[in-house]
Design an enzyme around this catalytic site. Sequence first.
Site, PDB file in Angstrom:
ATOM      1  CG  ASP A 143      88.303  50.997  42.500  1.00 39.05           C
ATOM      2  OD1 ASP A 143      88.891  49.911  42.714  1.00 39.05           O
ATOM      3  OD2 ASP A 143      88.901  51.990  42.033  1.00 39.05           O
TER       4      ASP A 143
HETATM    5  C1  BGC Z   1      91.993  50.494  41.869  1.00 37.64           C
HETATM    6  C2  BGC Z   1      91.436  49.884  40.616  1.00 37.64           C
HETATM    7  C3  BGC Z   1      91.798  48.437  40.538  1.00 37.64           C
HETATM    8  C4  BGC Z   1      91.315  47.731  41.783  1.00 37.64           C
HETATM    9  C5  BGC Z   1      91.617  46.250  41.778  1.00 37.64           C
HETATM   10  C6  BGC Z   1      91.684  49.672  43.104  1.00 37.64           C
HETATM   11  O1  BGC Z   1      92.396  50.120  44.189  1.00 37.64           O
HETATM   12  O2  BGC Z   1      91.466  51.798  42.023  1.00 37.64           O
HETATM   13  O3  BGC Z   1      91.917  50.579  39.498  1.00 37.64           O
HETATM   14  O4  BGC Z   1      91.253  47.875  39.388  1.00 37.64           O
HETATM   15  O5  BGC Z   1      91.949  48.311  42.897  1.00 37.64           O
HETATM   16  O6  BGC Z   1      92.950  46.002  41.906  1.00 37.64           O
END
Ligand code: BGC
Length: 854
Positions: free
Chosen positions: A358
């Site tokens: 993530d």
């Molecule tokens: C979130 C994810 C997301 C990623 C990309 C993160 O902050 O937890 O769910 O896919 O960002 O945008």
Amino acid sequence: MRKKPLGSRALRYANWRTARTNLVRRCSSRFEKPPAAWNAPAPLALTKLPVAIYHQPIMRFLSLRRSARWSSFFSFAMIAALSAVAQVAPRPNAQLASKEVNARVDALLKQMTLDEKIGQLVQVSAGFATGPGASNLRYDELAAGGQVGSYLNVTGAEATNHYQHLAVEKTRLHIPILFGQDVIHGHRTTFPVPLALAASFDPSAVETVARFGATEARADGIAWVFSPMVDIARDPRWGRIVESAGEDPYLGSVLARAWVKGYQQGVLSKPDSAAVSVKHFAAYGAVIAGRDYNAVDMSEITLRQVYLEPYRAAVEAGAATLMSSFNSINGVPASANPFTLTQILRHEWGFDGFVVSDWGAVSELRNHAIGVDGAGAARKALEAGVDMDMEGGLFGSELAAQVRSGKIPESVVDEAVRRILRVKFALGLFDHPYTPLSPVYDATPERRAAARKVAEETFVLLKNDPVAGVGPLLPLTANGKKVALIGPLADSQTEMLGAWAVTGDPRFAVTLKTALSARLGDRLLYARGCGLFSGEDAGALEQASFTDQPVAGSAATNHDDQKTIAEAVDTARKADVVVLALGESASWMEGEAASRAYLGFTGAQQQLLEAVVATGKPVILVVLAGRPLELKWAAAHVPAILEAWSPGIEAGPALARVLFGDVNPSGKLPSSLPRAVGQEPLYYAEQPVGRPARGDLSHPPRDAAERFMSRYMDEQNSALFPFGWGLSYTRFSYAPPTISQAYVSLRDVLASHQPVATVGVDVKNSGSVAGTEVVQLYIFNTGVSVAQPVRELKGFARVALAPGETRHVEFPLGFDELSFYNLEIKRTVEPTRYKIWVGGSSLATAETSLTVTP
Ligand code: BGC
């Protein structure tokens, strides 16, 4: 047993269940506890880890026979035979495991330098930011220099083609970039939020949303969607509950499969399929106290039996990638966790795709107090099984030197590159790297119809009590009546889209006010009533700058609640019936980094509600929120309540059709609604206890007998509205359920790949209008070596019934439904008795049972 022909839905359901049961059975050997050696963090140099799994028992088997005279011949024959079995053993994603794809990957890998390999492991946000501290780099140079494997947040054929041309034409090996983005509940066409979709209990609705999302994302150059989120969420303080399917592992698993099927369509190389990223691996939904990014601490049994189930379902359905989460699990960060990322995901589940961290989760390992600096964080994450670093910057800067110094074997990097290239080849990116320019997006009638139909299935009628002299308020009968529509969510296009509608455009959203005024003309009165925030909160939000969304003048803020509430009260007095549209701000208070300590309506909405109810006018409350809110006051004072979540672009028309009875509500709660926030985490599948609460808990205990039980002094234990709850404009009645075999032997359950018993029930629409019931089956495994929840959902079916019609619904039960994890962490069944209930919610009372004999 009485049998009636299955309707087409029930039939589809039955076929789907059988196929699913068979698939799970085929994989059930993976539930066995792996040999002790696997408990150590595994080296990742093996290129075909899962094959090693099949070989381990074989080698042990062979070693027992080594002394035999014919051992060498036997060994040879066995290895040949069993290797053949290993080669053809089912893989979750046949394309990623295919010889063709892997041959192309290996051929390319041989030509790559270390720097080119590491480039593939780097992901950078080259568009809008979806996390803190977004990089601000020279994106053209990165693409042309082969220093990125993936960009996120670049949208549109033109923008993605721009970088793709640089990558494909300027780099030595012409490796295309994989563009990824959050496509959460539709891409350009915004559908209801995932929690709402779960309320439909309809995998085909979820599949539709995913298919539209994939098609529209591909048209924008995005071949990889960061969806589905399959985290089990049992605590609505956590803002990300909106992205989840709620509290139940069975429902979550069924929908996880549907998401994967809808996005990937079984074949990644189709021009309108998109690779999924199942997130957030693992157990992110269990953050302590519902506070985002917090730690997770739970037993391995709960981890596997509750939290990992939907991920496993998604992997079995062929998910191409997973996203590792921010949280730690029992002290080990999920983004540096060999137990979940390698042992479970790769060794046990046979996953052939890749794992992306993530946003920033690799660099955040430094904050987890596991004794790592930047280099250590990159090494730990990679060695644990993270293949791509999203916006962390560390894979790009810290791996090469460690490989050159021998600290990290190059084979570990090779394996990560291999996994990423597999997905790129499978998606067809090497053959078709560019996206044709397509016409500007429009919410066509076809898209609107799909969005409306799905939304209509997601609304949950919580309450519809008769009002003296009027009867139930819903469905509304217009008949010359004046309707007052009141509330900050009655006319906000932005809020209808819901949280995480990344590329959704609020201009396409139709509000309730627009839809009702089309029906009622000047018989519709309207007052906003108040904002979603008031006082200092409103002021603070107007100053906030963490998104570029305009706040001033939106539904969010209001500067004189007292004045606007008084206006709303006047409006209510002029009407025959009031529809109140209240909730919370989807764009500000839901999703990531949006945990709440209180679960009531925000700002002055509660005050508005009480003032309007005090007029004595009949009130229908429409709740628009992406989490279960605390509705205790409303449930006690408002006769009709519809839980509408965040319905997407067709919010208004879908709501109007349900409010006026063109469509009968059929949604059921995927998440228990609490009486008080202090009950959280609140879920129906709770564990049995030594002092269960009995009797009337609606008052404080009056003696020791009422006191020394598992209860609150100041509130009831039960949910205000429980999991699976949802009313209809008609009534459904259930005949006593039957079971095909009341007794089955343990041997049959363990040996069979087929259901061992079938529960059947006749469901009747005993009202006067057509309706759809979600028939639910729950079990309680009453006595095994590890206590099991007092109820667990193990089957459901949406059944459409004409007035007076009866349908027979069947639920197969077999190993998959009856099994649990024992103390050896082995999924198994033991001799026991199962209580079984079938009905319209988790309170179902129609009962039968099944005994497993020794
Ligand atoms: C979130 C994810 C997301 C990623 C990309 C993160 O902050 O937890 O769910 O896919 O960002 O945008």
